[in-house]
Design a protein around this motif. Structure first.
Motif, PDB file in Angstrom:
ATOM      1  N   ILE A  86       0.847  -1.198   0.000  1.00 49.13           N
ATOM      2  CA  ILE A  86       0.000   0.000   0.000  1.00 49.13           C
ATOM      3  C   ILE A  86       0.883   1.249   0.000  1.00 49.13           C
ATOM      4  CG2 ILE A  86      -1.719   1.317   1.300  1.00 49.13           C
ATOM      5  CD1 ILE A  86      -2.697  -1.292   2.472  1.00 49.13           C
ATOM      6  N   PRO A  87       0.624   2.217  -0.889  1.00 55.44           N
ATOM      7  CA  PRO A  87       1.375   3.479  -0.838  1.00 55.44           C
ATOM      8  C   PRO A  87       1.123   4.185   0.494  1.00 55.44           C
ATOM      9  CG  PRO A  87       0.128   3.290  -2.886  1.00 55.44           C
ATOM     10  CD  PRO A  87      -0.365   2.204  -1.987  1.00 55.44           C
ATOM     11  N   TYR A  88       2.180   4.455   1.241  1.00 53.06           N
ATOM     12  CA  TYR A  88       2.030   4.973   2.605  1.00 53.06           C
ATOM     13  C   TYR A  88       2.985   6.154   2.783  1.00 53.06           C
ATOM     14  CZ  TYR A  88       1.487   4.684   7.757  1.00 53.06           C
ATOM     15  OH  TYR A  88       1.199   4.932   9.079  1.00 53.06           O
ATOM     16  N   VAL A  89       2.442   7.313   3.088  1.00 53.15           N
ATOM     17  CA  VAL A  89       3.250   8.519   3.272  1.00 53.15           C
ATOM     18  C   VAL A  89       3.089   8.985   4.714  1.00 53.15           C
ATOM     19  CG1 VAL A  89       3.693  10.890   2.518  1.00 53.15           C
ATOM     20  CG2 VAL A  89       2.873   9.178   0.863  1.00 53.15           C
ATOM     21  N   ASP A  90       4.200   8.993   5.419  1.00 58.20           N
ATOM     22  CA  ASP A  90       4.216   9.446   6.823  1.00 58.20           C
ATOM     23  C   ASP A  90       4.917  10.808   6.846  1.00 58.20           C
ATOM     24  OD1 ASP A  90       4.637   9.915   9.492  1.00 58.20           O
ATOM     25  OD2 ASP A  90       6.079   8.290   9.770  1.00 58.20           O
ATOM     26  N   TYR A  91       4.126  11.878   7.029  1.00 56.80           N
ATOM     27  CA  TYR A  91       4.678  13.218   6.903  1.00 56.80           C
ATOM     28  C   TYR A  91       5.512  13.665   8.112  1.00 56.80           C
ATOM     29  CZ  TYR A  91       2.364  14.729   2.602  1.00 56.80           C
ATOM     30  OH  TYR A  91       1.989  14.883   1.296  1.00 56.80           O
ATOM     31  N   LEU A  92       5.331  13.020   9.260  1.00 55.95           N
ATOM     32  CA  LEU A  92       5.971  13.543  10.462  1.00 55.95           C
ATOM     33  C   LEU A  92       7.204  12.776  10.930  1.00 55.95           C
ATOM     34  CD1 LEU A  92       2.981  14.592  12.773  1.00 55.95           C
ATOM     35  CD2 LEU A  92       4.354  16.011  11.262  1.00 55.95           C
ATOM     36  N   SER A  93       7.106  11.464  10.991  1.00 58.69           N
ATOM     37  CA  SER A  93       8.130  10.672  11.701  1.00 58.69           C
ATOM     38  C   SER A  93       9.541  10.871  11.186  1.00 58.69           C
ATOM     39  CB  SER A  93       7.778   9.185  11.638  1.00 58.69           C
ATOM     40  OG  SER A  93       6.558   8.962  12.287  1.00 58.69           O
ATOM     41  N   GLY A  94       9.700  10.858   9.847  1.00 61.56           N
ATOM     42  CA  GLY A  94      11.040  10.974   9.280  1.00 61.56           C
ATOM     43  C   GLY A  94      11.720  12.268   9.670  1.00 61.56           C
ATOM     44  N   LEU A  95      11.021  13.382   9.516  1.00 57.83           N
ATOM     45  CA  LEU A  95      11.621  14.678   9.828  1.00 57.83           C
ATOM     46  C   LEU A  95      11.819  14.842  11.330  1.00 57.83           C
ATOM     47  CD1 LEU A  95      12.693  17.325   8.759  1.00 57.83           C
ATOM     48  CD2 LEU A  95      10.351  18.235   8.788  1.00 57.83           C
ATOM     49  N   ILE A  96      10.873  14.348  12.124  1.00 60.05           N
ATOM     50  CA  ILE A  96      11.040  14.397  13.584  1.00 60.05           C
ATOM     51  C   ILE A  96      12.324  13.666  13.984  1.00 60.05           C
ATOM     52  CG2 ILE A  96      10.137  13.483  15.774  1.00 60.05           C
ATOM     53  CD1 ILE A  96       7.329  14.122  14.765  1.00 60.05           C
ATOM     54  N   HIS A  97      12.531  12.491  13.393  1.00 64.91           N
ATOM     55  CA  HIS A  97      13.710  11.689  13.723  1.00 64.91           C
ATOM     56  C   HIS A  97      15.000  12.395  13.308  1.00 64.91           C
ATOM     57  CE1 HIS A  97      16.063   8.147  14.604  1.00 64.91           C
ATOM     58  NE2 HIS A  97      16.542   8.127  13.360  1.00 64.91           N
ATOM     59  N   ILE A  98      14.989  13.003  12.141  1.00 63.30           N
ATOM     60  CA  ILE A  98      16.174  13.706  11.648  1.00 63.30           C
ATOM     61  C   ILE A  98      16.514  14.889  12.558  1.00 63.30           C
ATOM     62  CG2 ILE A  98      17.046  15.185   9.783  1.00 63.30           C
ATOM     63  CD1 ILE A  98      15.483  13.330   7.848  1.00 63.30           C
ATOM     64  N   ILE A  99      15.493  15.677  12.924  1.00 58.61           N
ATOM     65  CA  ILE A  99      15.722  16.840  13.794  1.00 58.61           C
ATOM     66  C   ILE A  99      16.225  16.388  15.164  1.00 58.61           C
ATOM     67  CG2 ILE A  99      14.593  18.749  15.015  1.00 58.61           C
ATOM     68  CD1 ILE A  99      12.746  19.021  12.549  1.00 58.61           C
ATOM     69  N   GLN A 100      15.662  15.298  15.661  1.00 59.02           N
ATOM     70  CA  GLN A 100      16.103  14.764  16.958  1.00 59.02           C
ATOM     71  C   GLN A 100      17.573  14.356  16.895  1.00 59.02           C
ATOM     72  OE1 GLN A 100      13.809  11.404  18.265  1.00 59.02           O
ATOM     73  NE2 GLN A 100      14.811  11.282  20.261  1.00 59.02           N
ATOM     74  N   GLN A 101      17.959  13.672  15.828  1.00 58.81           N
ATOM     75  CA  GLN A 101      19.356  13.241  15.681  1.00 58.81           C
ATOM     76  C   GLN A 101      20.294  14.434  15.521  1.00 58.81           C
ATOM     77  OE1 GLN A 101      19.370  10.359  12.420  1.00 58.81           O
ATOM     78  NE2 GLN A 101      19.810   8.757  13.901  1.00 58.81           N
ATOM     79  N   GLN A 102      19.846  15.426  14.768  1.00 62.91           N
ATOM     80  CA  GLN A 102      20.690  16.578  14.465  1.00 62.91           C
ATOM     81  C   GLN A 102      20.905  17.467  15.681  1.00 62.91           C
ATOM     82  OE1 GLN A 102      21.772  16.660  11.387  1.00 62.91           O
ATOM     83  NE2 GLN A 102      22.693  18.676  11.066  1.00 62.91           N
ATOM     84  N   THR A 103      19.887  17.552  16.558  1.00 64.63           N
ATOM     85  CA  THR A 103      19.938  18.516  17.665  1.00 64.63           C
ATOM     86  C   THR A 103      20.078  17.876  19.041  1.00 64.63           C
ATOM     87  OG1 THR A 103      17.513  18.512  17.906  1.00 64.63           O
ATOM     88  CG2 THR A 103      18.483  20.108  16.356  1.00 64.63           C
ATOM     89  N   ASN A 104      19.856  16.551  19.122  1.00 63.37           N
ATOM     90  CA  ASN A 104      19.838  15.854  20.420  1.00 63.37           C
ATOM     91  C   ASN A 104      18.755  16.397  21.347  1.00 63.37           C
ATOM     92  OD1 ASN A 104      21.977  14.013  19.943  1.00 63.37           O
ATOM     93  ND2 ASN A 104      23.446  15.674  20.278  1.00 63.37           N
ATOM     94  N   VAL A 105      17.693  16.931  20.754  1.00 66.57           N
ATOM     95  CA  VAL A 105      16.544  17.430  21.525  1.00 66.57           C
ATOM     96  C   VAL A 105      15.390  16.451  21.370  1.00 66.57           C
ATOM     97  CG1 VAL A 105      14.836  19.278  21.761  1.00 66.57           C
ATOM     98  CG2 VAL A 105      17.235  19.840  21.260  1.00 66.57           C
TER      99      VAL A 105
END
Length: 269
Positions: A86-105
């Motif tokens: 099924i085509p599945y687009v998750d708009y939040l998780s990927g960017l949330i994870h990237i920002i968390q990794q980048q900032t340690n926040v």
């Protein structure tokens, strides 16, 4: 299904406005689509309910678009989509994870955060519209809606202070004090939080004199006459007392500093 038809399921643990904005922005790139059906499933909290929607998306050949901060629901959706193609687009998780990794926040992972942000934004807009409408004694209706009323003689920073506070979400009415101009009765009859602005006569005279020069006015004027200013300030003190106003001397104070005192009083209640 026709190649030019599309079905999209929007699933969110809030109202889904984030996904809808992204979808509508994307669809503007496909004007030739014959039909787009968007079905919304807001306030998703239950795994069983989400499972049913996943099954429905599979049978409907729909694209699944999600804005879920609940990681368990996200994992359920991602696994189901991978298992059944099924085509599945998750708009939040990927960017949330990237920002968390980048900032340690650590992220809040709270649903509806954007809606609360929007609510604050619209409150500020409403406050600014109110403060413009009630600037410099233009309007005396519905003073009861004001978070505060600012009164003072000319050139005590009433308007800049009102606009600054409005930008922070406070509805402010400001009224100039002129001895010859009667004040509205509503100002005395209603229980309003009133702040009186004042400054030394020489300070006000210097500011008004500069104002006269900027306006290109010639000859003597009461506006920047020292004796006249003293009379205005005596009248202002009488009004402050009648209104039980909190008096702030704005002489050599920044707008931010004066606003700090007003906010301090407003936030007490």
């Amino acid at each position: 299904m026709n190649d030019h038809e599309l079905t999209i399921f929007v699933v969110s643990d809030s109202i889904g406005e984030t996904a809808q904005r992204m979808i509508h922005a994307t669809l503007t790139q496909f004007p030739m689509l014959d039909s787009v059906v968007i079905k919304k499933f807001p306030f998703m909290k239950d795994k069983e309910q989400f499972q049913n929607i996943l099954e429905l998306a599979k049978s409907s050949n729909a694209i699944l678009v999600t804005t879920l901060v609940d990681q368990e629901l996200n994992q359920l959706g991602l696994k189901f989509a991978a298992d059944y193609g099924i085509p599945y687009v998750d708009y939040l998780s990927g960017l949330i994870h990237i920002i968390q990794q980048q900032t340690n926040v650590e992220p809040l992972l709270e649903s509806g955060a954007l809606r609360r942000l929007d609510s604050t934004y619209f409150k500020r807009i409403e406050a600014m519209e109110y403060s413009v409408k009630y600037d410099d004694g233009k309007n005396f209706n519905d003073l009861s809606e004001a978070d505060a009323v600012i009164v003072g003689v000319s050139r005590t920073s009433k308007t800049p202070l009102s606009m600054y506070l409005a930008n922070k979400g406070y509805k402010i009415a400001n009224i100039p004090l002129v001895p010859e101009v009667p004040l509205p009765e509503a100002l005395f009859k209603q229980h309003l939080k009133v702040f009186g602005l004042t400054a030394g006569p020489n300070y006000i005279m210097n500011i008004r004199t500069e104002r006269v020069k900027i306006l290109g006015l010639q000859g003597p004027a009461d506006y920047n006459n020292l004796q006249r200013i003293k009379e205005e300030l005596i009248y202002a003190e009488e009004v402050f007392e009648r209104l039980n106003a909190i008096v702030i001397n704005t002489e050599y104070k920044s707008i931010e500093e004066s606003a700090f005192y007003i906010e301090k009083y407003l936030n007490r209640s």
